[in-house]
Design a protein around this motif. Structure first.
Motif, PDB file in Angstrom:
ATOM      1  N   GLY A 133       9.769  12.348   5.004  1.00  0.00           N
ATOM      2  CA  GLY A 133       9.171  11.084   4.025  1.00  0.00           C
ATOM      3  C   GLY A 133       9.814  10.099   4.316  1.00  0.00           C
ATOM      4  O   GLY A 133       9.311   8.765   4.395  1.00  0.00           O
ATOM      5  N   ASP A 134      11.259  10.065   4.508  1.00  0.00           N
ATOM      6  CA  ASP A 134      11.834   8.763   4.730  1.00  0.00           C
ATOM      7  C   ASP A 134      11.373   7.944   6.329  1.00  0.00           C
ATOM      8  O   ASP A 134      11.440   6.779   6.273  1.00  0.00           O
ATOM      9  CB  ASP A 134      13.520   9.108   4.774  1.00  0.00           C
ATOM     10  N   GLN A 135      11.196   8.846   6.904  1.00  0.00           N
ATOM     11  CA  GLN A 135      10.836   8.410   8.585  1.00  0.00           C
ATOM     12  C   GLN A 135       9.400   7.727   8.103  1.00  0.00           C
ATOM     13  O   GLN A 135       9.217   6.757   8.743  1.00  0.00           O
ATOM     14  CB  GLN A 135      10.681   9.632   9.359  1.00  0.00           C
ATOM     15  N   ILE A 136       8.642   8.382   7.359  1.00  0.00           N
ATOM     16  CA  ILE A 136       7.270   7.794   7.023  1.00  0.00           C
ATOM     17  C   ILE A 136       7.392   6.208   6.483  1.00  0.00           C
ATOM     18  O   ILE A 136       6.858   5.400   6.657  1.00  0.00           O
ATOM     19  CB  ILE A 136       6.478   8.635   6.409  1.00  0.00           C
ATOM     20  N   ALA A 137       8.243   6.219   5.557  1.00  0.00           N
ATOM     21  CA  ALA A 137       8.495   4.868   4.660  1.00  0.00           C
ATOM     22  C   ALA A 137       9.157   3.763   5.683  1.00  0.00           C
ATOM     23  O   ALA A 137       8.821   2.801   5.472  1.00  0.00           O
ATOM     24  CB  ALA A 137       9.815   5.519   3.673  1.00  0.00           C
ATOM     25  N   ASP A 138       9.936   4.427   6.817  1.00  0.00           N
ATOM     26  CA  ASP A 138      10.419   3.427   7.455  1.00  0.00           C
ATOM     27  C   ASP A 138       9.079   2.637   8.219  1.00  0.00           C
ATOM     28  O   ASP A 138       9.115   1.296   8.292  1.00  0.00           O
ATOM     29  CB  ASP A 138      11.021   3.829   8.863  1.00  0.00           C
ATOM     30  N   GLY A 139       8.259   3.420   8.436  1.00  0.00           N
ATOM     31  CA  GLY A 139       6.892   2.931   9.060  1.00  0.00           C
ATOM     32  C   GLY A 139       6.271   1.930   8.356  1.00  0.00           C
ATOM     33  O   GLY A 139       5.772   0.853   8.567  1.00  0.00           O
ATOM     34  N   LEU A 140       5.979   2.327   6.788  1.00  0.00           N
ATOM     35  CA  LEU A 140       5.557   1.381   5.660  1.00  0.00           C
ATOM     36  C   LEU A 140       6.187   0.418   5.589  1.00  0.00           C
ATOM     37  O   LEU A 140       5.505  -1.010   5.551  1.00  0.00           O
ATOM     38  CB  LEU A 140       5.449   2.385   4.461  1.00  0.00           C
ATOM     39  N   THR A 148       7.803  -1.495   7.756  1.00  0.00           N
ATOM     40  CA  THR A 148       7.539  -2.238   8.868  1.00  0.00           C
ATOM     41  C   THR A 148       5.889  -2.894   8.789  1.00  0.00           C
ATOM     42  O   THR A 148       5.984  -4.159   9.139  1.00  0.00           O
ATOM     43  CB  THR A 148       7.118  -1.425  10.360  1.00  0.00           C
ATOM     44  N   ALA A 149       5.097  -2.052   8.212  1.00  0.00           N
ATOM     45  CA  ALA A 149       3.738  -2.868   7.971  1.00  0.00           C
ATOM     46  C   ALA A 149       3.649  -3.571   6.667  1.00  0.00           C
ATOM     47  O   ALA A 149       2.700  -4.160   6.387  1.00  0.00           O
ATOM     48  CB  ALA A 149       2.779  -1.775   7.950  1.00  0.00           C
ATOM     49  N   ARG A 150       5.026  -3.645   5.882  1.00  0.00           N
ATOM     50  CA  ARG A 150       4.935  -4.478   4.585  1.00  0.00           C
ATOM     51  C   ARG A 150       4.023  -3.794   3.732  1.00  0.00           C
ATOM     52  O   ARG A 150       3.268  -4.551   2.964  1.00  0.00           O
ATOM     53  CB  ARG A 150       5.016  -5.979   4.887  1.00  0.00           C
ATOM     54  N   ASP A 151       3.778  -2.398   3.817  1.00  0.00           N
ATOM     55  CA  ASP A 151       2.996  -1.945   2.854  1.00  0.00           C
ATOM     56  C   ASP A 151       3.480  -1.168   1.646  1.00  0.00           C
ATOM     57  O   ASP A 151       4.306  -0.204   1.931  1.00  0.00           O
ATOM     58  CB  ASP A 151       2.124  -0.704   3.601  1.00  0.00           C
ATOM     59  N   THR A 152       3.362  -1.958   0.599  1.00  0.00           N
ATOM     60  CA  THR A 152       4.065  -1.313  -0.477  1.00  0.00           C
ATOM     61  C   THR A 152       2.838  -0.388  -1.485  1.00  0.00           C
ATOM     62  O   THR A 152       3.429  -0.131  -2.378  1.00  0.00           O
ATOM     63  CB  THR A 152       4.423  -2.651  -1.541  1.00  0.00           C
ATOM     64  N   ALA A 153       1.622  -0.440  -1.007  1.00  0.00           N
ATOM     65  CA  ALA A 153       0.650   0.153  -1.873  1.00  0.00           C
ATOM     66  C   ALA A 153       0.789   1.870  -1.526  1.00  0.00           C
ATOM     67  O   ALA A 153       0.747   2.589  -2.335  1.00  0.00           O
ATOM     68  CB  ALA A 153      -0.766  -0.295  -1.670  1.00  0.00           C
ATOM     69  N   ALA A 154       0.977   2.107  -0.143  1.00  0.00           N
ATOM     70  CA  ALA A 154       0.981   3.567   0.169  1.00  0.00           C
ATOM     71  C   ALA A 154       2.257   3.763  -0.177  1.00  0.00           C
ATOM     72  O   ALA A 154       3.335   3.261   0.391  1.00  0.00           O
ATOM     73  CB  ALA A 154       0.284   3.539   1.581  1.00  0.00           C
ATOM     74  N   THR A 155       2.169   5.544  -0.083  1.00  0.00           N
ATOM     75  CA  THR A 155       3.419   6.041  -0.305  1.00  0.00           C
ATOM     76  C   THR A 155       3.525   7.416   0.696  1.00  0.00           C
ATOM     77  O   THR A 155       2.453   7.449   1.577  1.00  0.00           O
ATOM     78  CB  THR A 155       3.775   7.117  -1.506  1.00  0.00           C
ATOM     79  N   PRO A 156       4.567   7.423   1.357  1.00  0.00           N
ATOM     80  CA  PRO A 156       4.626   8.754   2.317  1.00  0.00           C
ATOM     81  C   PRO A 156       3.810   9.857   1.994  1.00  0.00           C
ATOM     82  O   PRO A 156       3.208  10.295   3.052  1.00  0.00           O
ATOM     83  CB  PRO A 156       6.148   9.234   2.414  1.00  0.00           C
ATOM     84  N   ALA A 157       3.880  10.116   0.904  1.00  0.00           N
ATOM     85  CA  ALA A 157       2.730  11.420   0.405  1.00  0.00           C
ATOM     86  C   ALA A 157       1.475  11.191   0.612  1.00  0.00           C
ATOM     87  O   ALA A 157       0.760  11.900   1.128  1.00  0.00           O
ATOM     88  CB  ALA A 157       3.139  11.861  -0.937  1.00  0.00           C
ATOM     89  N   ASP A 158       1.169  10.082   0.446  1.00  0.00           N
ATOM     90  CA  ASP A 158      -0.470   9.481   0.627  1.00  0.00           C
ATOM     91  C   ASP A 158      -0.644   9.954   2.235  1.00  0.00           C
ATOM     92  O   ASP A 158      -1.720  10.279   2.586  1.00  0.00           O
ATOM     93  CB  ASP A 158      -0.665   8.152   0.578  1.00  0.00           C
ATOM     94  N   LEU A 159       0.257   9.194   3.050  1.00  0.00           N
ATOM     95  CA  LEU A 159      -0.065   9.419   4.452  1.00  0.00           C
ATOM     96  C   LEU A 159      -0.045  10.798   4.776  1.00  0.00           C
ATOM     97  O   LEU A 159      -0.769  11.175   5.849  1.00  0.00           O
ATOM     98  CB  LEU A 159       0.962   8.842   5.278  1.00  0.00           C
ATOM     99  N   LEU A 160       0.960  11.810   4.182  1.00  0.00           N
ATOM    100  CA  LEU A 160       0.792  13.175   4.649  1.00  0.00           C
ATOM    101  C   LEU A 160      -0.559  13.836   4.172  1.00  0.00           C
ATOM    102  O   LEU A 160      -1.227  14.432   4.829  1.00  0.00           O
ATOM    103  CB  LEU A 160       1.856  13.977   3.955  1.00  0.00           C
ATOM    104  N   GLU A 161      -1.029  13.269   3.034  1.00  0.00           N
ATOM    105  CA  GLU A 161      -2.124  13.981   2.321  1.00  0.00           C
ATOM    106  C   GLU A 161      -3.295  13.438   3.465  1.00  0.00           C
ATOM    107  O   GLU A 161      -4.195  14.322   3.778  1.00  0.00           O
ATOM    108  CB  GLU A 161      -2.625  13.221   1.232  1.00  0.00           C
ATOM    109  N   ALA A 183       1.598   4.932   9.789  1.00  0.00           N
ATOM    110  CA  ALA A 183       2.185   4.224   8.646  1.00  0.00           C
ATOM    111  C   ALA A 183       2.583   2.763   8.981  1.00  0.00           C
ATOM    112  O   ALA A 183       2.632   1.753   8.191  1.00  0.00           O
ATOM    113  CB  ALA A 183       3.450   5.150   8.243  1.00  0.00           C
ATOM    114  N   ALA A 184       3.031   2.557  10.529  1.00  0.00           N
ATOM    115  CA  ALA A 184       3.320   1.347  10.631  1.00  0.00           C
ATOM    116  C   ALA A 184       2.270   0.350  11.058  1.00  0.00           C
ATOM    117  O   ALA A 184       2.391  -0.909  11.441  1.00  0.00           O
ATOM    118  CB  ALA A 184       4.200   1.433  11.697  1.00  0.00           C
ATOM    119  N   ARG A 185       0.950   0.813  10.773  1.00  0.00           N
ATOM    120  CA  ARG A 185      -0.407  -0.097  11.015  1.00  0.00           C
ATOM    121  C   ARG A 185      -0.151  -0.559  12.359  1.00  0.00           C
ATOM    122  O   ARG A 185      -0.314  -1.854  12.654  1.00  0.00           O
ATOM    123  CB  ARG A 185      -0.566  -1.089  10.038  1.00  0.00           C
ATOM    124  N   PRO A 186      -0.196   0.140  13.439  1.00  0.00           N
ATOM    125  CA  PRO A 186      -0.124  -0.523  14.920  1.00  0.00           C
ATOM    126  C   PRO A 186      -1.599  -1.216  15.164  1.00  0.00           C
ATOM    127  O   PRO A 186      -2.392  -0.844  14.834  1.00  0.00           O
ATOM    128  CB  PRO A 186       0.102   0.781  15.677  1.00  0.00           C
TER     129      PRO A 186
END
Ligand SMILES: Nc1ncnc2c1ncn2[C@@H]1O[C@H](COP(=O)(O)OP(=O)(O)OP(=O)(O)O)[C@@H](O)[C@H]1O
Ligand SMILES: Nc1ncnc2c1ncn2[C@@H]1O[C@H](COP(=O)(O)OP(=O)(O)OP(=O)(O)O)[C@@H](O)[C@H]1O
Ligand SMILES: [Mg+2]
Ligand SMILES: [Mg+2]
Lengths: 286, 301
Positions: B102-109, B111-124, B155-158
Motif C-alpha cells: 500500500g505504501d509503495q502504491i501511495a508513492d506512485g499516487l 508522483t501523479a499528484r493524485d489525491t482522489a485515489a487510494t492504494p486500495a482503489d488501485l488494488l481493486e 498509480a504514477a499515471r505514466p
C-alpha cells in the motif's frame, strides 16, 4: 497404462496465520506421467508444491498426508527430508530468483548439487552440467557454465533452474510454471525434454501451469484448483474437452483465440501455403 | 509523446567474458495511445531494449528519445520523473520487499499528484481485495504479486508504460482481463504501451502493432491482425506455428530446428539463416538491413 503411483497427497490442509489456504487437497503422481495442475491465481498451487518439499512459509501449519513410497513427508525428520529434497524430489520454483543463488555461478550451483547427492567427481559433474545446460537450450553451454544468474535473460534463468532441478535425476519433479518466461519455440523444446524424461526414465511430474495449451500438449492427467481445493481431476482429453466444473469451463471459454484457425504455420512463401492439418504433429525433432 | 528508438545497440560487458551485443541495431516507435506488442525468442534482447528505453541500461549506439528529448541514464529512484513507468519481468524488481505494498502504491499516487485515489482503489482495479494493501510482497502468490506491480506502475499515471511479461503468472481469464485493463488505461490517458509477452494470444488481443525480435534485431513489424493472419518472416511463422493448442490432443508443438544462437557470437549474414527452412545463398552473405520484414524474401521493391 497401469503405472505405479509414486507420490500421494491426501487431505492436505495448510493454514497460515489462521487462514486456511489449502482445505484438503488430494493429488496423485505416477511414474512416467505428467500431472497438470491449473487453477485460479491464489488458489494454492504453489503452496501444494512447497508442502511436498517441506518449504512452507514460516508459521504455516500442515496436516494430512504426503506419501512418498511408505514415508510420510509431513512427518519426516528434517535431516531425512533434506535428503529427499533435491534428490528424489526436486522443484522448479515459480520465481526463478528463488531457485538460484545470485552470488554463485550457475555451474557451481549445478555441480554442487550433484556432488552432494550423487557423489560424482568434479570433472564428471562439470560434463553433466554442461550437457544439461545444452538440453535446456542455453546457447554456448560451455561458456555459460561460468556465468552468474544476472548475466542471463529471464527465460534463460528459468531454464537454468530446470537444469538444476534435473541435475540429480529426481524421481519426482514439481515444476511450478516452468515455461511462463519462455517463448513458444523454446517452450516446445523444454516440453519435449520433460516428456522424454517421463517416457524414458519414468520421471513423475507435477506441472503447475495456467497455460491450457501447454497442459494439452504434455499432461496425462489434469487437475484444477480453486480456493484451496481440487475441484476437478481427470484424463487430459476429458477435462479439456468435456470439463465438468464451471470454473474449468470458464477458463476454456476465456481463451482469447479459441475461435478462428491458428495463424499461418507453413514455412512456405505466403501464397503457397499448404496448410497441414492442425492436429498432426509438425517438425518432429526430438 | 512518442517513444522513438533508432538503430539501438546495447552491449553487456562483464570482466573476463565476451561482449554480449544484446540489442544489435533495433528501431521501434510507440506513439501516444498506441499499444505495441514486442515478442521474440527467450534471450533475444527484449528486456535489455525495454530497460534501455527507461534509461536503466546504457546505450552503446543509436538513440532513444521520448517526447523529443533523449532518455537519460537514470537510477531506479528517479525513474518516475521521466513519465515512463516499467513493470519488470521479475515482480520483485518492481517492488521493495521490506515495505507494505500500500505504501509503495501511495508513492506512485504522490508522483501523479493524485489525491482522489487510494492504494486500495488501485488494488481493486487490478482485481485484488482492498485489504491486501497492508501486506508485504512475499505474502502474495505469483500472480497476485504481478498485479501489485501493475497497480504500482499505474498509480504514477505514466505517459509511457512498459510491461515486461507483466501478466505471465495469471490464468487465462485473468490475463485477458488485466491486459485489457492495461490497454484501456493507457489508451484512455493517451499514453503509449510497450507490451512484452510470450503469450501471443494476449498480444493479439491488445496490441495495435506487433514487433518481432530475433537475436537483437526487429525482424518484422506490422499491424497485429495482418501479422497474425499473414506472418511473413520465417521466424515469425515458426513462432506462431509453435503455439500449443488447448484441444486436449496431446500434441507437442514444433521446435525451431538448430541451436539457439549466442548473442556473443552471432551468425554472419542474416542472423536467422542457420535455422531458416527457406535459406538462400544471399542470406549467408548479407544481412537484410531493411523493414518492415527483414528477410531477403521480402525485400521492398
Ligand atoms: N507468506 C504468505 N503469507 C500469507 N499468505 C500467503 C503467503 N504466501 C501465499 N499466501 C496466500 O496463500 C494463497 C495460496 O497461494 P499460492 O501461492 O499457493 O497460490 P497459487 O495457486 O500458486 O497462485 P498463482 O497462480 O498466482 O501463483 C494465496 O491466497 C496467497 O495470498
Ligand atoms: N547483465 C548481463 N550481463 C551479460 N549478459 C547479459 C546481461 N543481461 C542480459 N544478458 C544477455 O543478453 C541477452 C539478452 O537478454 P535479455 O534479458 O534482454 O533477453 P530477453 O529477450 O528479455 O529474454 P527473456 O524472454 O528470456 O526474458 C541474453 O543473451 C542474456 O544472456
Ligand atoms: Mg503460484
Ligand atoms: Mg526478458
Amino acid at each position: 497404462m497401469t503405472s505405479r503411483s509414486v507420490l500421494d497427497i491426501s487431505g492436505l490442509k495448510v493454514s497460515i496465520g489462521g487462514r486456511e489456504v489449502l482445505r484438503g487437497v488430494d493429488l496423485s503422481l505416477a511414474e512416467g506421467r505428467v500431472h497438470g495442475l491449473a487453477g485460479e491465481s491464489g488458489s494454492g498451487k504453489t503452496m501444494t508444491g512447497l508442502a511436498v518439499l517441506g518449504l512452507l512459509p514460516h508459521g504455516a501449519r500442515a496436516t494430512g498426508r504426503i506419501a512418498l513410497g511408505d514415508r510420510d513427508l509431513l512427518t519426516l525428520p528434517p535431516r531425512e527430508l533434506n535428503r529427499v529434497r533435491g534428490g528424489e524430489v526436486a522443484m522448479v520454483f515459480q520465481d526463478p530468483a528463488t531457485s538460484l543463488h545470485p552470488m554463485l555461478t550457475v555451474g557451481r550451483q549445478l555441480t554442487e548439487h550433484m556432488r552432494h547427492h550423487l557423489g560424482v567427481d568434479k570433472a564428471e559433474a562439470r560434463a553433466r552440467a554442461v550437457e544439461l545446460l545444452g538440453k535446456v537450450r542455453i546457447p554456448g553451454a560451455d561458456e555459460a557454465f561460468g556465468r552468474f544468474p544476472h548475466q542471463f535473460s529471464g527465460g534463460m534463468r528459468q531454464r537454468v533452474a530446470i537444469a538444476i532441478a534435473l541435475a540429480c535425476s529426481p524421481k519426482v519433479l514439481i515444476a511450478d510454471e516452468p515455461t511462463t518466461a519462455l517463448d513458444v519455440t523454446v517452450q516446445a523444446g523444454v516440453l519435449r525434454l520433460l516428456r522424454g524424461l517421463c517416457d524414458e526414465l519414468g520421471l513423475a511430474v507435477l506441472l503447475v501451469t495456467h497455460d491450457l495449451g501447454v497442459m494439452s500438449a504434455i499432461a496425462d492427467e489434469v487437475s484444477v484448483m480453486r480456493e484451496g481445493l481440487v475441484v476437478e481431476t481427470g484424463p487430459r482429453g476429458q477435462v479439456l474437452r468435456e470439463p465438468a466444473h464451471p470454473y474449468t469451463r470458464s477458463l476454456l471459454d476465456a481463451l482469447p483465440d479459441s475461435s478462428p484457425e491458428p495463424p499461418g504455420s507453413a514455412p512456405e512463401p505466403p501464397d503457397a501455403r499448404t496448410d497441414s492439418s492442425p492436429d498432426s504433429p509438425t517438425g518432429e525433432t526430438a | 509523446m512518442t517513444l522513438d528508438i533508432r538503430d539501438l545497440v546495447v552491449e553487456h560487458r562483464s570482466p573476463g567474458r565476451p561482449v554480449v551485443r544484446a540489442v544489435a541495431g533495433a528501431s521501434l516507435t510507440v506513439s501516444p495511445g498506441e499499444v505495441v506488442g514486442l515478442v521474440g525468442e527467450s534471450g533475444c534482447g527484449k528486456s535489455t531494449l525495454a530497460r534501455a528505453a527507461c534509461g536503466l541500461n546504457p546505450v552503446t549506439e543509436g538513440s532513444i528519445t521520448f517526447e523529443g528529448r533523449p532518455v537519460a541514464p537514470l537510477g531506479l529512484r528517479r525513474r518516475r520523473e521521466t513519465g515512463i513507468q516499467m513493470v519488470f519481468q521479475d515482480p520483485y524488481a518492481s517492488l521493495n520487499p521490506r515495505r507494505r505494498v500500500g505504501d509503495q502504491i501511495a508513492d506512485g499516487l504522490r508522483t501523479a499528484r493524485d489525491t482522489a485515489a487510494t492504494p486500495a482503489d488501485l488494488l481493486e482495479r487490478v482485481g485484488l481485495p482492498r485489504d491486501f494493501a497492508g501486506r508485504h510482497p512475499h505474502e502474495f502468490s505469483g500472480g497476485q504479486r504481478q498485479r501489485v506491480a501493475i497497480a504500482r506502475a499505474l498509480a504514477a499515471r505514466p505517459r509511457m508504460l512498459i510491461g515486461d511479461e507483466p501478466i505471465s503468472a495469471l490464468d487465462a481469464s485473468a490475463q485477458a482481463q488485466v491486459a485489457t485493463l492495461m490497454r484501456d488505461l493507457a489508451v484512455d490517458a493517451g499514453a503509449g504501451l510497450l507490451f512484452i509477452s510470450h503469450d501471443l494470444s494476449v498480444v493479439r488481443l491488445i496490441a495495435d502493432r506487433i514487433a518481432v525480435m530475433y537475436l537483437g534485431r526487429i525482424v518484422e513489424v506490422g499491424d497485429t491482425a495482418e501479422v497474425w493472419a499473414n506472418p511473413r518472416h520465417p521466424y515469425t511463422r515458426a513462432l506462431l506455428g509453435a503455439i500449443p493448442r488447448p484441444d486436449g490432443m496431446g500434441v507437442l508443438p514444433a521446435e525451431l530446428p538448430g541451436d539457439v544462437p549466442d548473442p556473443a557470437n552471432p551468425p554472419g549474414g542474416c542472423r536467422f539463416h542457420p535455422r531458416c527452412p527457406l535459406v538462400m545463398d544471399v542470406c549467408r552473405d548479407e544481412e537484410p538491413r531493411f523493414g518492415p520484414v527483414a528477410c531477403w524474401l521480402h525485400e521492398a521493391k
